[in-house]
Scaffold this motif. Structure first.
Motif, PDB file in Angstrom:
ATOM      1  N   HIS A 121       8.175   0.877  -7.757  1.00 32.99           N
ATOM      2  CA  HIS A 121       8.783   0.383  -7.093  1.00 32.99           C
ATOM      3  C   HIS A 121       9.382  -1.024  -7.583  1.00 32.99           C
ATOM      4  O   HIS A 121      10.317  -1.441  -7.762  1.00 32.99           O
ATOM      5  CB  HIS A 121       8.537   0.041  -5.494  1.00 32.99           C
ATOM      6  CG  HIS A 121       8.560   1.639  -4.711  1.00 32.99           C
ATOM      7  ND1 HIS A 121       9.921   2.166  -4.432  1.00 32.99           N
ATOM      8  CD2 HIS A 121       7.759   2.334  -4.127  1.00 32.99           C
ATOM      9  CE1 HIS A 121       9.797   2.975  -3.890  1.00 32.99           C
ATOM     10  NE2 HIS A 121       8.624   3.329  -3.810  1.00 32.99           N
ATOM     11  N   HIS A 122       8.222  -1.864  -8.045  1.00 35.09           N
ATOM     12  CA  HIS A 122       8.401  -3.150  -8.564  1.00 35.09           C
ATOM     13  C   HIS A 122       9.004  -3.226  -9.633  1.00 35.09           C
ATOM     14  O   HIS A 122      10.207  -4.030  -9.983  1.00 35.09           O
ATOM     15  CB  HIS A 122       7.275  -3.807  -8.617  1.00 35.09           C
ATOM     16  CG  HIS A 122       7.376  -5.459  -8.581  1.00 35.09           C
ATOM     17  ND1 HIS A 122       7.458  -6.160  -7.648  1.00 35.09           N
ATOM     18  CD2 HIS A 122       7.162  -6.147  -9.877  1.00 35.09           C
ATOM     19  CE1 HIS A 122       7.607  -7.399  -8.186  1.00 35.09           C
ATOM     20  NE2 HIS A 122       7.461  -7.507  -9.469  1.00 35.09           N
ATOM     21  N   LEU A 150       3.656  -2.463  -8.415  1.00 33.50           N
ATOM     22  CA  LEU A 150       4.050  -2.360  -6.933  1.00 33.50           C
ATOM     23  C   LEU A 150       3.949  -3.957  -6.429  1.00 33.50           C
ATOM     24  O   LEU A 150       3.190  -4.567  -7.255  1.00 33.50           O
ATOM     25  CB  LEU A 150       2.973  -1.602  -5.995  1.00 33.50           C
ATOM     26  CG  LEU A 150       2.922  -0.155  -6.337  1.00 33.50           C
ATOM     27  CD1 LEU A 150       1.695   0.575  -5.643  1.00 33.50           C
ATOM     28  CD2 LEU A 150       4.288   0.788  -6.033  1.00 33.50           C
ATOM     29  N   ALA A 207      12.848  -2.237  -8.857  1.00 35.14           N
ATOM     30  CA  ALA A 207      13.365  -3.553  -8.149  1.00 35.14           C
ATOM     31  C   ALA A 207      13.710  -4.743  -9.027  1.00 35.14           C
ATOM     32  O   ALA A 207      14.913  -5.509  -8.995  1.00 35.14           O
ATOM     33  CB  ALA A 207      12.726  -3.841  -6.783  1.00 35.14           C
ATOM     34  N   GLY A 221      10.066   0.465   1.052  1.00 38.15           N
ATOM     35  CA  GLY A 221      10.649   0.502  -0.265  1.00 38.15           C
ATOM     36  C   GLY A 221      11.279   1.720  -0.432  1.00 38.15           C
ATOM     37  O   GLY A 221      11.802   2.116  -1.464  1.00 38.15           O
ATOM     38  N   TRP A 249      14.481  -7.588   2.169  1.00 36.43           N
ATOM     39  CA  TRP A 249      14.249  -8.617   0.861  1.00 36.43           C
ATOM     40  C   TRP A 249      15.686  -9.352   0.563  1.00 36.43           C
ATOM     41  O   TRP A 249      15.670 -10.531   0.545  1.00 36.43           O
ATOM     42  CB  TRP A 249      13.744  -7.787  -0.228  1.00 36.43           C
ATOM     43  CG  TRP A 249      13.678  -8.539  -1.704  1.00 36.43           C
ATOM     44  CD1 TRP A 249      14.758  -8.909  -2.227  1.00 36.43           C
ATOM     45  CD2 TRP A 249      12.544  -9.393  -1.953  1.00 36.43           C
ATOM     46  NE1 TRP A 249      14.326  -9.830  -3.441  1.00 36.43           N
ATOM     47  CE2 TRP A 249      13.006  -9.940  -3.188  1.00 36.43           C
ATOM     48  CE3 TRP A 249      11.276  -9.484  -1.535  1.00 36.43           C
ATOM     49  CZ2 TRP A 249      11.955 -10.534  -3.996  1.00 36.43           C
ATOM     50  CZ3 TRP A 249      10.274 -10.383  -2.321  1.00 36.43           C
ATOM     51  CH2 TRP A 249      10.788 -10.868  -3.724  1.00 36.43           C
ATOM     52  N   ALA A 252      17.615   1.086  -1.247  1.00 34.16           N
ATOM     53  CA  ALA A 252      16.767   0.673  -2.386  1.00 34.16           C
ATOM     54  C   ALA A 252      16.536   1.783  -3.531  1.00 34.16           C
ATOM     55  O   ALA A 252      16.237   1.533  -4.519  1.00 34.16           O
ATOM     56  CB  ALA A 252      15.512   0.195  -2.116  1.00 34.16           C
ATOM     57  N   THR A 294      14.158  -4.271  -0.737  1.00 35.91           N
ATOM     58  CA  THR A 294      14.511  -3.625   0.528  1.00 35.91           C
ATOM     59  C   THR A 294      15.585  -4.444   1.194  1.00 35.91           C
ATOM     60  O   THR A 294      15.868  -5.433   0.519  1.00 35.91           O
ATOM     61  CB  THR A 294      13.157  -3.764   1.268  1.00 35.91           C
ATOM     62  OG1 THR A 294      12.767  -4.980   1.134  1.00 35.91           O
ATOM     63  CG2 THR A 294      12.026  -2.818   0.533  1.00 35.91           C
ATOM     64  N   TYR A 304       9.159  -6.420   0.382  1.00 32.99           N
ATOM     65  CA  TYR A 304       9.077  -5.742  -0.774  1.00 32.99           C
ATOM     66  C   TYR A 304      10.406  -6.022  -1.578  1.00 32.99           C
ATOM     67  O   TYR A 304      11.489  -5.710  -0.987  1.00 32.99           O
ATOM     68  CB  TYR A 304       8.763  -4.504  -0.592  1.00 32.99           C
ATOM     69  CG  TYR A 304       7.367  -4.019  -0.062  1.00 32.99           C
ATOM     70  CD1 TYR A 304       6.010  -4.540  -0.513  1.00 32.99           C
ATOM     71  CD2 TYR A 304       7.257  -3.325   1.048  1.00 32.99           C
ATOM     72  CE1 TYR A 304       5.107  -4.353   0.004  1.00 32.99           C
ATOM     73  CE2 TYR A 304       6.212  -2.846   1.504  1.00 32.99           C
ATOM     74  CZ  TYR A 304       4.895  -3.367   0.905  1.00 32.99           C
ATOM     75  OH  TYR A 304       3.596  -3.187   1.695  1.00 32.99           O
TER      76      TYR A 304
END
Length: 515
Positions: free
Chosen positions: A115-116, A90, A119, A254, A440, A259, A437, A434
């Motif tokens: 999520h990280h 994350l 992404a 997120g 972002w 996303a 998103t 985040y």
């Protein structure tokens, strides 16, 4: 080794196939955590439960729940000697995860998700601290993680599993059978096993009774709650997921659909949900539940279907529950619909209110207005349903007028609650971006440096006089230290602390229960 006792759910009779690590939000070796409860890592527990039922010996090390620092977390993992270490990446905890990963023994293979990772996969794959990384899993991981534990070479046939090619240094990925991909990427939500709570060190848990609990106990509708609260025994509560995916595209979130275009929105069959409620009650004595998925009360037709089945199974007589809800959907429910929710045991709805400024709500793509929020809140609390409202301060483009409008809006909501049986709890956060998103993408296109947007650090807000009121939200006090709106960060944080202190004071003016 005493520290190994912090590993949840694993058998100590044979080799540990995988140890899943929830990294701490900050290095607690430097400043100990102050809160004594953190939300359970249900997603990680789902993966661990699925792997366990597939025959693997797995455990969870929740470094956040145990307040562990970087050194101690890595030491426990190395002492446990799992074949695999797994991490949910994350944005706020990425640096903690990377520093822990860098300290792992070379013989421990690393898999990551979250999520990280989804992404920014190439950034994660290129991080030299992730030198043990052998599989980056995009999206829901239950089926593919179990396949990796069976045979690492299977990654070549697993969809959306990436790794760094050891020769070229470039990204490599599995080439999957299209027929098998759907089940691997989005397994049947009703086909997944119920979460084994042995993987969660703080769930079920015993909360302190709230003002809503005291009121419900006093009105005598739920005998077990009156006995628990008035008798001083308390009750047990567990967190649960009722659906996966979200159809909305809130700019900061997120879970926004833009996303997560790969996530198919699925809702559990109500009988499947009730089966888990009853199992938790039978095994642990749980009588209160919190639905923590993105929007349990987010589709009107689903609400009606679930509530009919809940009524048929007398859920409201046996349990109480909280849920997330969508303001524009709740606005369309009739008074009869709200009565049905109450009779089925609904205690509190968590609402993403975010702002009292219609201008900011439009910027966030919330599809609601402040007037709609006040109307929905008034109707909910008039029916005795509590409201937990989440707010974001310091959103990009927020002006002083917007911030002041939000503060007045919160005051209006508190006034509404004061005139009705239901309570409202306000939870306020500083905006943080985040990756992946909608906001972002906007910030990066506006020239913000991604490295600076990812520079998360913890913030000690007790200097603003919140002290005890901030203790239980210590895990949420983090920031990238950038002023995105017109209001200076110090003013944003002072406002946050003032609102938190006032809510804390309201929490501690609960009515007494009649004997």
């Amino acid at each position: 080794m005493q520290q190994l006792a912090l590993i949840s759910g694993a058998a100590d009779t044979h080799t540990l196939d995988a140890l899943f690590i929830n990294a701490p939000l900050r290095d607690y070796d430097l400043r100990p955590r102050t809160n004594d409860y953190t939300l359970p890592v249900l997603g990680m527990a789902y993966i661990a439960t699925y792997a366990q039922q597939a025959g693997f010996n797995v455990g969870v090390l929740d470094a956040e729940a145990h307040g562990l620092g970087i050194e101690e977390t890595a030491r426990i993992v190395n002492s446990a000697k799992p074949r695999w270490a797994g991490m949910n990446l994350l944005a706020p905890t990425y640096e903690m995860s990377a520093k822990i990963a860098a300290k792992l023994d070379p013989g421990i293979a690393l898999m990551v998700g979250g999520h990280h990772a989804k992404a920014m996969p190439d950034r994660v794959l290129a991080d030299p601290r992730m030198c043990n990384l052998r599989a980056l899993v995009l999206g829901e991981g239950e089926v593919r993680v179990a396949a990796l534990l069976e045979d690492e070479n299977r990654r070549r046939t697993l969809p959306s599993v990436l790794w760094r090619d050891p020769i070229s240094g470039t990204r490599a990925g599995g080439i999957a059978d299209p027929k098998a991909s759907a089940q691997m990427l989005a397994p049947s939500i009703d086909g997944l096993p119920y979460v084994n709570r042995a993987f969660l060190p703080q769930d079920p848990y015993q909360p302190a009774p709230t003002a809503t609990d005291r009121r419900l106990a006093a009105d005598g509708r739920t005998g077990w709650l009156r006995d628990a609260v008035h008798g001083g025994r308390g009750y047990l509560e567990a967190n649960i997921v009722g659906s996966r995916g979200c159809p909305y595209d809130c700019g900061f979130c997120g879970a926004a659909w833009s996303a997560n275009p790969d996530i198919k929105i699925r809702v559990r069959n109500p009988q499947n949900i009730i089966g888990e409620l009853d199992e938790l009650h039978a095994r642990h004595g749980v009588t209160a539940f919190r639905f923590v998925d993105d929007l349990f009360l987010g589709v009107r037709s689903v609400i009606k279907e679930h509530m009919q089945v809940f009524a048929d199974n007398r859920i409201g007589e046996r349990y109480m529950w909280d849920a997330t809800g969508r303001i524009n959907i709740l606005d369309r429910l009739s008074d009869d619909d709200l009565d049905v929710l109450v009779n089925n045991g609904l205690r509190e709805v968590a609402l993403g209110i975010e702002s009292g400024s219609d201008r900011m709500l439009a910027a966030m793509d919330k599809r609601i207005t402040a007037e709609m929020t006040e109307r929905v809140t008034r109707r909910l609390v008039a029916h005795g349903i509590g409201v937990k409202g989440y707010f974001i301060l310091g959103y990009p483009g927020e002006t002083r007028e917007d911030l002041d409008t939000t503060v007045r809006h919160i005051g209006n909501l508190w006034d509404i609650a004061d005139r009705n049986p239901g309570e409202i709890r306000v939870s306020v956060f500083e905006f943080r971006p985040y990756p992946g998103t909608p906001i972002w993408r906007t910030l990066v296109s506006d020239g913000y440096n991604p490295d600076e947007l990812l520079a998360y650090g913890d913030v000690d807000l007790t200097q603003n006089g919140a002290d005890e009121s901030m203790r239980q939200r210590d895990e949420f006090n983090f920031s990238v230290g950038i002023q995105f709106g017109d209001v200076p960060l110090d003013d944003v944080r002072a406002t946050l602390a003032t609102l938190t202190r006032e809510q804390h004071e309201r929490n501690h003016t609960e009515p007494e229960i009649a004997a």
